[in-house]
Scaffold this motif. Structure first.
Motif, PDB file in Angstrom:
ATOM      1  N   PHE A   1      -3.367  14.205  -1.032  1.00 34.25           N
ATOM      2  CA  PHE A   1      -4.410  13.905  -2.012  1.00 34.25           C
ATOM      3  C   PHE A   1      -5.664  14.765  -1.904  1.00 34.25           C
ATOM      4  O   PHE A   1      -6.566  14.618  -2.705  1.00 34.25           O
ATOM      5  CB  PHE A   1      -4.811  12.427  -1.913  1.00 34.25           C
TER       6      PHE A   1
ATOM      7  N   ASP B   1       6.077   7.618  -4.609  1.00 33.38           N
ATOM      8  CA  ASP B   1       6.551   8.665  -5.518  1.00 33.38           C
ATOM      9  C   ASP B   1       6.343  10.053  -4.955  1.00 33.38           C
ATOM     10  O   ASP B   1       7.228  10.877  -4.931  1.00 33.38           O
ATOM     11  CB  ASP B   1       5.766   8.605  -6.827  1.00 33.38           C
ATOM     12  N   ARG B   2       5.093  10.284  -4.519  1.00 37.09           N
ATOM     13  CA  ARG B   2       4.777  11.643  -4.063  1.00 37.09           C
ATOM     14  C   ARG B   2       5.598  12.033  -2.842  1.00 37.09           C
ATOM     15  O   ARG B   2       6.056  13.167  -2.730  1.00 37.09           O
ATOM     16  CB  ARG B   2       3.283  11.750  -3.762  1.00 37.09           C
TER      17      ARG B   2
ATOM     18  N   PHE C   1       0.838  -1.210   0.000  1.00 38.14           N
ATOM     19  CA  PHE C   1       0.000   0.000   0.000  1.00 38.14           C
ATOM     20  C   PHE C   1       0.873   1.259   0.000  1.00 38.14           C
ATOM     21  O   PHE C   1       0.624   2.211  -0.739  1.00 38.14           O
ATOM     22  CB  PHE C   1      -0.922  -0.053   1.226  1.00 38.14           C
TER      23      PHE C   1
ATOM     24  N   VAL D   1       0.854  19.283  -6.598  1.00 33.13           N
ATOM     25  CA  VAL D   1       0.575  18.122  -7.454  1.00 33.13           C
ATOM     26  C   VAL D   1       1.626  18.010  -8.548  1.00 33.13           C
ATOM     27  O   VAL D   1       2.174  16.930  -8.807  1.00 33.13           O
ATOM     28  CB  VAL D   1      -0.835  18.228  -8.079  1.00 33.13           C
ATOM     29  N   VAL D   2       1.930  19.126  -9.188  1.00 32.84           N
ATOM     30  CA  VAL D   2       2.910  19.095 -10.276  1.00 32.84           C
ATOM     31  C   VAL D   2       4.256  18.617  -9.748  1.00 32.84           C
ATOM     32  O   VAL D   2       4.881  17.703 -10.312  1.00 32.84           O
ATOM     33  CB  VAL D   2       3.043  20.496 -10.918  1.00 32.84           C
TER      34      VAL D   2
ATOM     35  N   ASP E   1      -2.164  22.943  -6.295  1.00 38.32           N
ATOM     36  CA  ASP E   1      -1.826  22.693  -7.706  1.00 38.32           C
ATOM     37  C   ASP E   1      -0.321  22.565  -7.906  1.00 38.32           C
ATOM     38  O   ASP E   1       0.154  21.633  -8.552  1.00 38.32           O
ATOM     39  CB  ASP E   1      -2.370  23.815  -8.592  1.00 38.32           C
ATOM     40  N   ALA E   2       0.411  23.501  -7.340  1.00 39.01           N
ATOM     41  CA  ALA E   2       1.868  23.448  -7.466  1.00 39.01           C
ATOM     42  C   ALA E   2       2.399  22.171  -6.836  1.00 39.01           C
ATOM     43  O   ALA E   2       3.327  21.541  -7.355  1.00 39.01           O
ATOM     44  CB  ALA E   2       2.492  24.664  -6.791  1.00 39.01           C
TER      45      ALA E   2
ATOM     46  N   GLU F   1       4.299  14.868  -8.781  1.00 40.02           N
ATOM     47  CA  GLU F   1       4.304  13.891  -9.872  1.00 40.02           C
ATOM     48  C   GLU F   1       5.592  13.957 -10.685  1.00 40.02           C
ATOM     49  O   GLU F   1       6.094  12.953 -11.134  1.00 40.02           O
ATOM     50  CB  GLU F   1       3.093  14.103 -10.811  1.00 40.02           C
TER      51      GLU F   1
ATOM     52  N   PHE G   1      -1.816  11.638   4.356  1.00 41.31           N
ATOM     53  CA  PHE G   1      -2.734  11.205   3.304  1.00 41.31           C
ATOM     54  C   PHE G   1      -3.512  12.387   2.749  1.00 41.31           C
ATOM     55  O   PHE G   1      -3.574  12.602   1.528  1.00 41.31           O
ATOM     56  CB  PHE G   1      -3.696  10.153   3.871  1.00 41.31           C
TER      57      PHE G   1
ATOM     58  N   PHE H   1       2.192   1.685  -3.565  1.00 40.94           N
ATOM     59  CA  PHE H   1       1.224   2.153  -4.556  1.00 40.94           C
ATOM     60  C   PHE H   1       0.822   3.599  -4.293  1.00 40.94           C
ATOM     61  O   PHE H   1       0.744   4.409  -5.200  1.00 40.94           O
ATOM     62  CB  PHE H   1      -0.050   1.293  -4.535  1.00 40.94           C
ATOM     63  N   ALA H   2       0.517   3.917  -3.033  1.00 41.97           N
ATOM     64  CA  ALA H   2      -0.126   5.197  -2.751  1.00 41.97           C
ATOM     65  C   ALA H   2       0.856   6.335  -2.476  1.00 41.97           C
ATOM     66  O   ALA H   2       0.583   7.481  -2.821  1.00 41.97           O
ATOM     67  CB  ALA H   2      -1.087   5.039  -1.568  1.00 41.97           C
TER      68      ALA H   2
END
Lengths: 98, 518
Positions: free
Chosen positions: B428, B98-99, B91, B510-511, B507-508, B514, B424, B94-95
């Motif tokens: 997200f 990366d972030r 878990f 998230v970019v 927003d910043a 990723e 979490f 997957f979750a």
């Protein structure tokens, strides 16, 4: 360098986000769901898990535990491959695939 | 003490491990000058190395000794823990992998503070780290003290001083680089030791699993009951609470999260957790067999298990007893030394995360507001390590009779109810605000502590009351839910100026999360 709002609007980046979140929540939701289901079957239907696995003295509860462990390992390897491929194409600083 | 006189093999292997780890510490100390080197080994650890180190950080004495003891007592219900551990690591992969790697630098506070008001979130994260780390450290050290007392005949306080002193030296001088290599060696030793234990035990049954489980059910005082669920927990609330403690708790352990930042990028972070899943899955698969083999081979041997099925010493000794039965004195010494090395490595990892929380999150970022030189911060980290190390030694000597299980429950429950919801939702959920995160985190913390105090383990067993006010041993189902609900409700109703900034920053984030640093 493009600002974040521009990158977020970029269709390539949006596609990446969609695919990544599909794999992220698909795999983690699936695996955690299977685990929770396993826990609850054990509570509500202990007889099912006590039943013999293919005629051996190993019960279903233990056999399934091994299957879930194997599944977790398999999905982890799969995930690393797939997400690696999604990200293999580098993104430029506008969020387009190069 | 088991056997006649000290076990020479155990002492030799353990001394070799300590000598090797001190050499590594000396080597690492010469390479540890900056904060980046101290907290995350300059982010130069490879995926495979970090995979071993993650497995080393996580495979504690609780999983090696505790789970086999639990199988011995409760049979197949212990599989909830075994499977939960592996699922939780997949878990995390997957979750989060990366972030987390893309957003963080030294501690998980970097992630929750990324777009929220940094000082307040760092204070929350530091509180979350310390309430996980200190009970966890005490649990491990008290466990180690009793283990060494039983195995080597050393007095409890000497054992605690050895474990506490060594962990402080590793971390204070060698930082993350030394800690990582100590974890790698320990993980290899532990995996090899358990593999041998598994093979020796299976050899007794001609490698016939069917015969092993049949014998276990035949000789156990509770008979076939150990092969069906319900031996330990038979109500859905307890079972779901345990499941949640693992799934959410592992993803909230600060020393595990800190390891994400020791690799150069998100790709290596993914790979390292992939390796960790494989190693931990393999380990858990073997430990189940070892547990049932212990039942099959130890019951009836009055030196280890009495007529009523009680284990000599403590339940968590079954793995080492099994080693003696299937492999003789030399193998017994090997497994005992591996158990000791396991504890030593785990406490070093936890101590490092605690000192990073104090020196980096609290001192450098909150008290000094980032106005501090790199060199000064490293010195503060080393001092924090020594202070925390000495404090833990003192607490472990003081609380020698504390219930180790309660401490471990607190640690995992706090990780699940304070750190996990904050991480979490920060990753997200766009609408998370500073006020919501702080309110939710504090709620989680208070609910965990209150429910554990009111639970049977403390209210009845420790305080001597007749009936527990909260009837379950694990609080996580309620505390995680409370933390999430409070965080979400407070965030949604937050109309402050800060809330606008918090949401706008998503927003910043998230970019960056990723694509990484661009």
């Amino acid at each position: 360098m493009a600002d974040e709002a521009e990158i977020l609007r970029n269709p390539d980046f949006q596609e990446l986000l969609r695919q990544r979140s599909r794999w992220r929540w698909g795999l983690s939701g699936g695996l955690v769901g299977i685990y929770l289901a396993y826990c609850l079957v054990g509570v509500y239907f202990p007889d099912v898990f006590a039943r013999s696995f293919l005629g051996s003295s190993i019960p279903w509860g233990i056999a399934l535990a091994y299957l879930i462990i194997a599944l977790a390992i398999f999905l982890s390897i799969l995930y690393i491959r797939i997400v690696g491929r999604l990200l293999e194409v580098p993104f430029d600083d506008r969020g387009s695939r190069q | 003490m088991i056997g006649s006189g000290p076990n020479i093999t155990a002492i030799l292997i353990f001394v070799a491990f300590v000598a090797a780890s001190l050499l590594i510490t000396w080597w690492a100390a010469k390479r540890t000058h900056s904060t980046g080197e101290f907290y995350t080994a300059g982010s130069k650890i490879t995926g495979v190395q970090n995979g071993f180190a993650l497995a080393g950080d996580f495979m504690s004495a609780a999983s090696f000794l505790g789970v086999t003891g639990l199988i011995f007592i409760g049979g197949s219900d212990a599989l909830l823990f075994v499977v939960g551990v592996v699922v939780s690591w997949a878990f995390i992969l997957f979750a989060f992998a990366d972030r987390m790697r893309n957003l963080g630098r030294y501690t998980f506070a970097d992630i929750v503070a990324y777009r929220l008001q940094p000082e307040r979130l760092r204070m929350l994260a530091a509180a979350g780290t310390l309430t996980v780390a200190i009970p966890y450290l005490i649990a491990q050290m008290v466990g180690a003290g009793s283990l060494i007392e039983t195995l080597f005949g050393l007095p409890y306080f000497v054992a605690v001083l050895i474990v506490g002193g060594l962990m402080t030296v590793y971390v204070a001088f060698g930082g993350m680089l030394a800690t990582t290599w100590v974890q790698v060696i320990k993980a290899v030793l532990l995996l090899a030791g358990v593999t041998l234990l598994f093979l020796f035990a299976m050899a007794q049954f001609g490698f016939d699993f069917d015969a092993l489980f049949a014998k276990a059910a035949e000789v156990h005082p509770r008979g076939q009951v150990i092969l069906r669920p319900g031996g330990l927990y038979d109500d859905p609330i307890s079972v779901l609470s345990i499941a949640l403690a693992f799934v959410c708790g592992t993803a909230g352990l600060p020393h595990v999260l800190m390891r994400f930042f020791t690799v150069p990028d998100a790709k290596q972070a993914r790979r390292s957790i992939g390796y960790a899943v494989v190693f931990i899955g393999y380990f858990q698969a073997l430990i189940v067999v070892v547990g049932f083999a212990a039942i099959a081979l130890l019951v009836g041997q009055t030196e280890y298990v009495d007529e009523s099925g009680r284990i000599a010493g403590a339940a968590n000794m079954v793995s080492v007893y099994l080693a003696r039965v299937v492999g003789g004195e030399i193998f017994f010494g090997l497994i005992a030394a591996v158990a000791f090395a396991t504890i030593l490595a785990v406490v070093a990892g936890i101590l490092l995360s605690a000192s990073a929380a104090v020196a980096h999150d609290l001192y450098a970022k909150v008290i000094r507001r980032g106005e501090i030189s790199d060199r000064a911060e490293v010195n503060v980290s080393r001092m924090a390590t020594v202070v925390l190390g000495v404090a833990t030694i003192g607490l472990s000597l003081w609380f020698r009779n504390i219930n180790v299980g309660v401490l471990a429950t607190i640690a995992l429950a706090v990780a699940a109810s304070v750190n996990f919801p904050a991480i979490f939702l920060a990753l997200f959920w766009k609408n998370l605000t500073t006020r919501g995160a702080v309110a939710g985190g504090l709620t989680g913390l208070v609910v965990v502590v209150v429910l554990i105090v009111l639970s049977p383990t403390v209210w009845v067993n420790a305080f001597g009351n007749e009936m527990a006010i909260f009837p379950y041993s694990y609080p996580t189902l309620f505390s995680v839910a409370a933390a999430f609900i409070v965080t979400i409700v407070v965030s949604l109703s937050d109309r402050s100026d800060r809330a606008v900034t918090d949401r706008a920053g998503y927003d910043a984030q998230v970019v960056r999360s990723e694509l990484g640093e661009r």
